[in-house]
Motif scaffolding. Structure first.
Motif, PDB file in Angstrom:
ATOM      1  N   GLY A  71      -4.206  13.971  -5.082  1.00  0.00           N
ATOM      2  CA  GLY A  71      -5.470  13.275  -5.200  1.00  0.00           C
ATOM      3  C   GLY A  71      -5.791  12.785  -6.602  1.00  0.00           C
ATOM      4  N   THR A  72      -5.027  13.193  -7.594  1.00  0.00           N
ATOM      5  CA  THR A  72      -5.183  12.678  -8.957  1.00  0.00           C
ATOM      6  C   THR A  72      -3.951  11.845  -9.272  1.00  0.00           C
ATOM      7  OG1 THR A  72      -6.465  14.614  -9.652  1.00  0.00           O
ATOM      8  CG2 THR A  72      -5.480  13.265 -11.393  1.00  0.00           C
ATOM      9  N   ALA A  73      -4.152  10.564  -9.477  1.00  0.00           N
ATOM     10  CA  ALA A  73      -3.017   9.659  -9.710  1.00  0.00           C
ATOM     11  C   ALA A  73      -2.354   9.965 -11.049  1.00  0.00           C
ATOM     12  CB  ALA A  73      -3.501   8.212  -9.673  1.00  0.00           C
ATOM     13  N   ALA A  74      -1.142   9.468 -11.198  1.00  0.00           N
ATOM     14  CA  ALA A  74      -0.404   9.623 -12.454  1.00  0.00           C
ATOM     15  C   ALA A  74       0.151   8.259 -12.862  1.00  0.00           C
ATOM     16  CB  ALA A  74       0.738  10.611 -12.294  1.00  0.00           C
ATOM     17  N   ARG A  75       0.050   7.975 -14.161  1.00  0.00           N
ATOM     18  CA  ARG A  75       0.725   6.797 -14.722  1.00  0.00           C
ATOM     19  C   ARG A  75       1.787   7.311 -15.670  1.00  0.00           C
ATOM     20  NH1 ARG A  75      -0.620   2.493 -19.170  1.00  0.00           N
ATOM     21  NH2 ARG A  75      -2.534   3.682 -19.513  1.00  0.00           N
ATOM     22  N   THR A 110      13.229   3.423 -12.944  1.00  0.00           N
ATOM     23  CA  THR A 110      12.874   4.783 -12.548  1.00  0.00           C
ATOM     24  C   THR A 110      12.351   4.801 -11.123  1.00  0.00           C
ATOM     25  OG1 THR A 110      12.312   5.275 -14.836  1.00  0.00           O
ATOM     26  CG2 THR A 110      11.523   6.810 -13.165  1.00  0.00           C
ATOM     27  N   HIS A 111      12.935   5.660 -10.300  1.00  0.00           N
ATOM     28  CA  HIS A 111      12.543   5.803  -8.899  1.00  0.00           C
ATOM     29  C   HIS A 111      12.059   7.223  -8.659  1.00  0.00           C
ATOM     30  CE1 HIS A 111      12.558   5.525  -4.564  1.00  0.00           C
ATOM     31  NE2 HIS A 111      13.395   6.541  -4.496  1.00  0.00           N
ATOM     32  N   LEU A 112      10.867   7.364  -8.071  1.00  0.00           N
ATOM     33  CA  LEU A 112      10.348   8.676  -7.682  1.00  0.00           C
ATOM     34  C   LEU A 112      10.847   8.953  -6.279  1.00  0.00           C
ATOM     35  CD1 LEU A 112       8.644  11.185  -8.193  1.00  0.00           C
ATOM     36  CD2 LEU A 112       6.649   9.903  -7.354  1.00  0.00           C
ATOM     37  N   HIS A 113      11.839   9.814  -6.163  1.00  0.00           N
ATOM     38  CA  HIS A 113      12.500  10.095  -4.891  1.00  0.00           C
ATOM     39  C   HIS A 113      11.571  10.931  -4.014  1.00  0.00           C
ATOM     40  CE1 HIS A 113      16.444   9.924  -2.882  1.00  0.00           C
ATOM     41  NE2 HIS A 113      15.986  10.966  -2.240  1.00  0.00           N
ATOM     42  N   GLY A 114      11.145  10.355  -2.895  1.00  0.00           N
ATOM     43  CA  GLY A 114      10.223  11.032  -1.987  1.00  0.00           C
ATOM     44  C   GLY A 114       8.775  10.670  -2.232  1.00  0.00           C
ATOM     45  N   GLY A 115       8.525   9.775  -3.183  1.00  0.00           N
ATOM     46  CA  GLY A 115       7.151   9.397  -3.512  1.00  0.00           C
ATOM     47  C   GLY A 115       6.628   8.299  -2.609  1.00  0.00           C
ATOM     48  N   PHE A 116       5.373   8.434  -2.193  1.00  0.00           N
ATOM     49  CA  PHE A 116       4.685   7.389  -1.436  1.00  0.00           C
ATOM     50  C   PHE A 116       3.913   6.577  -2.464  1.00  0.00           C
ATOM     51  CE2 PHE A 116       1.020   6.077   1.344  1.00  0.00           C
ATOM     52  CZ  PHE A 116       1.749   5.166   2.092  1.00  0.00           C
ATOM     53  N   VAL A 117       4.527   5.485  -2.928  1.00  0.00           N
ATOM     54  CA  VAL A 117       4.010   4.730  -4.071  1.00  0.00           C
ATOM     55  C   VAL A 117       3.982   3.238  -3.752  1.00  0.00           C
ATOM     56  CG1 VAL A 117       4.910   6.467  -5.686  1.00  0.00           C
ATOM     57  CG2 VAL A 117       6.267   4.452  -5.190  1.00  0.00           C
ATOM     58  N   PRO A 118       3.183   2.451  -4.489  1.00  0.00           N
ATOM     59  CA  PRO A 118       3.208   0.997  -4.311  1.00  0.00           C
ATOM     60  C   PRO A 118       4.587   0.450  -4.688  1.00  0.00           C
ATOM     61  CG  PRO A 118       1.360   1.679  -5.727  1.00  0.00           C
ATOM     62  CD  PRO A 118       2.219   2.879  -5.501  1.00  0.00           C
ATOM     63  N   TRP A 119       4.999  -0.605  -4.016  1.00  0.00           N
ATOM     64  CA  TRP A 119       6.355  -1.127  -4.242  1.00  0.00           C
ATOM     65  C   TRP A 119       6.581  -1.495  -5.699  1.00  0.00           C
ATOM     66  CZ3 TRP A 119       7.869  -5.750  -6.276  1.00  0.00           C
ATOM     67  CH2 TRP A 119       6.905  -6.756  -6.362  1.00  0.00           C
ATOM     68  N   PHE A 158       4.606   3.003 -14.516  1.00  0.00           N
ATOM     69  CA  PHE A 158       4.711   3.303 -13.095  1.00  0.00           C
ATOM     70  C   PHE A 158       3.454   4.056 -12.686  1.00  0.00           C
ATOM     71  CE2 PHE A 158       8.910   2.659 -14.643  1.00  0.00           C
ATOM     72  CZ  PHE A 158       9.663   2.163 -13.589  1.00  0.00           C
ATOM     73  N   TRP A 159       2.852   3.677 -11.575  1.00  0.00           N
ATOM     74  CA  TRP A 159       1.612   4.306 -11.108  1.00  0.00           C
ATOM     75  C   TRP A 159       1.881   4.993  -9.776  1.00  0.00           C
ATOM     76  CZ3 TRP A 159      -2.036   3.822  -7.114  1.00  0.00           C
ATOM     77  CH2 TRP A 159      -3.260   4.461  -7.362  1.00  0.00           C
ATOM     78  N   TYR A 160       1.621   6.295  -9.745  1.00  0.00           N
ATOM     79  CA  TYR A 160       1.843   7.105  -8.553  1.00  0.00           C
ATOM     80  C   TYR A 160       0.507   7.669  -8.078  1.00  0.00           C
ATOM     81  CZ  TYR A 160       6.631   7.037 -10.440  1.00  0.00           C
ATOM     82  OH  TYR A 160       7.851   6.664 -10.951  1.00  0.00           O
ATOM     83  N   PRO A 161       0.051   7.326  -6.857  1.00  0.00           N
ATOM     84  CA  PRO A 161      -1.261   7.785  -6.400  1.00  0.00           C
ATOM     85  C   PRO A 161      -1.337   9.278  -6.078  1.00  0.00           C
ATOM     86  CG  PRO A 161      -0.198   6.433  -4.719  1.00  0.00           C
ATOM     87  CD  PRO A 161       0.674   6.382  -5.927  1.00  0.00           C
ATOM     88  N   ASN A 162      -0.214   9.929  -5.817  1.00  0.00           N
ATOM     89  CA  ASN A 162      -0.178  11.357  -5.472  1.00  0.00           C
ATOM     90  C   ASN A 162      -1.049  11.669  -4.257  1.00  0.00           C
ATOM     91  OD1 ASN A 162       1.616  11.937  -7.586  1.00  0.00           O
ATOM     92  ND2 ASN A 162      -0.080  12.146  -9.024  1.00  0.00           N
ATOM     93  N   ALA A 163      -1.062  10.751  -3.301  1.00  0.00           N
ATOM     94  CA  ALA A 163      -1.812  10.933  -2.063  1.00  0.00           C
ATOM     95  C   ALA A 163      -0.891  11.511  -0.992  1.00  0.00           C
ATOM     96  CB  ALA A 163      -2.410   9.598  -1.614  1.00  0.00           C
ATOM     97  N   GLN A 164      -0.208  12.594  -1.362  1.00  0.00           N
ATOM     98  CA  GLN A 164       0.728  13.268  -0.463  1.00  0.00           C
ATOM     99  C   GLN A 164       0.439  14.758  -0.515  1.00  0.00           C
ATOM    100  OE1 GLN A 164       4.109  11.016  -2.713  1.00  0.00           O
ATOM    101  NE2 GLN A 164       5.024  11.851  -0.874  1.00  0.00           N
ATOM    102  N   SER A 165       0.966  15.465   0.458  1.00  0.00           N
ATOM    103  CA  SER A 165       0.825  16.921   0.429  1.00  0.00           C
ATOM    104  C   SER A 165       1.655  17.497  -0.711  1.00  0.00           C
ATOM    105  CB  SER A 165       1.272  17.517   1.767  1.00  0.00           C
ATOM    106  OG  SER A 165       2.628  17.185   2.008  1.00  0.00           O
TER     107      SER A 165
END
Length: 197
Positions: A71-75, A110-119, A158-165
């Motif tokens: 719930g807290t995004a990361a850049r 850089t690829h976040l493997h398993g991340g639900f992120v914007p393309w 890179f912006w990762y929303p961290n909207a995952q379990s």
């Protein structure tokens, strides 16, 4: 020989700070480049490619490990400091030959493997960037920053929303034609999402 723990003399953690641009976001400054590390006391220093927290500057294998909160995004703001020339792993350049594309071995995506992120932050194989101003065909990583923001050459956001379990993931190089040698050389680290404070 026991495995390294986290923090201290173990695997260095990336220290996030409140992002000065985006609300509810932690910003991590991470550099990637070459360094040596002792992977086992019975061995001498080993040359690696890897990530490290830019501010702390501690260079160890698997460094730059991010511990994020659901719930807290990361850049993640990456600075590519890879040297010009050949990689530390032998490479067959015919694997990466595409007309009009450079064969430089200091490019990275850089690829976040398993991340639900914007393309735009997924780190696809043509999303690469070099320490200079060369970029791949799909590099748009800094376009989500506020209008008028200019990043220096060799920097990608890179912006990762961290909207995952909560989960353990990893981020790694994903540049076309050299993913195999960069990940094997050490360009990989952990990314943990905690679903508790």
């Amino acid at each position: 020989m026991p495995l390294r723990g986290l923090g201290g003399t173990g695997i260095p953690l990336a220290a996030g700070v409140p992002d000065p641009v985006f609300a509810n976001t932690r910003m991590y400054e991470i550099t990637l480049g070459e360094f040596t590390d002792v992977l086992h006391p019975a061995m001498g220093p080993t040359k690696l490619r890897g990530y490290w927290d830019t501010t702390a500057g501690v260079k160890r294998h698997l460094g730059g490990l991010v511990i994020a909160t659901k719930g807290t995004a990361a850049r993640l703001r990456f600075t590519n400091a890879l040297p010009t020339g050949k990689s530390i792993i032998p490479n067959d350049p015919t694997v990466q030959t595409i007309p009009g594309q450079p064969t430089t071995e200091n490019r990275t995506a850089t690829h976040l493997h398993g991340g639900f992120v914007p393309w735009i932050s997924d780190g696809g194989p043509f999303d690469w960037f070099t320490p200079g101003d060369a970029t791949g065909q799909s590099f748009l990583n800094n376009s989500f920053l506020p209008a008028g923001t200019v990043e220096p050459a060799g920097v990608a956001n890179f912006w990762y929303p961290n909207a995952q379990s909560g989960r353990l993931m990893w981020y790694h190089d994903h540049a076309f034609g050299i993913t195999r040698i960069n990940a094997y050389a050490g360009l990989a680290s952990g990314y943990v999402i905690r679903d508790y404070a």
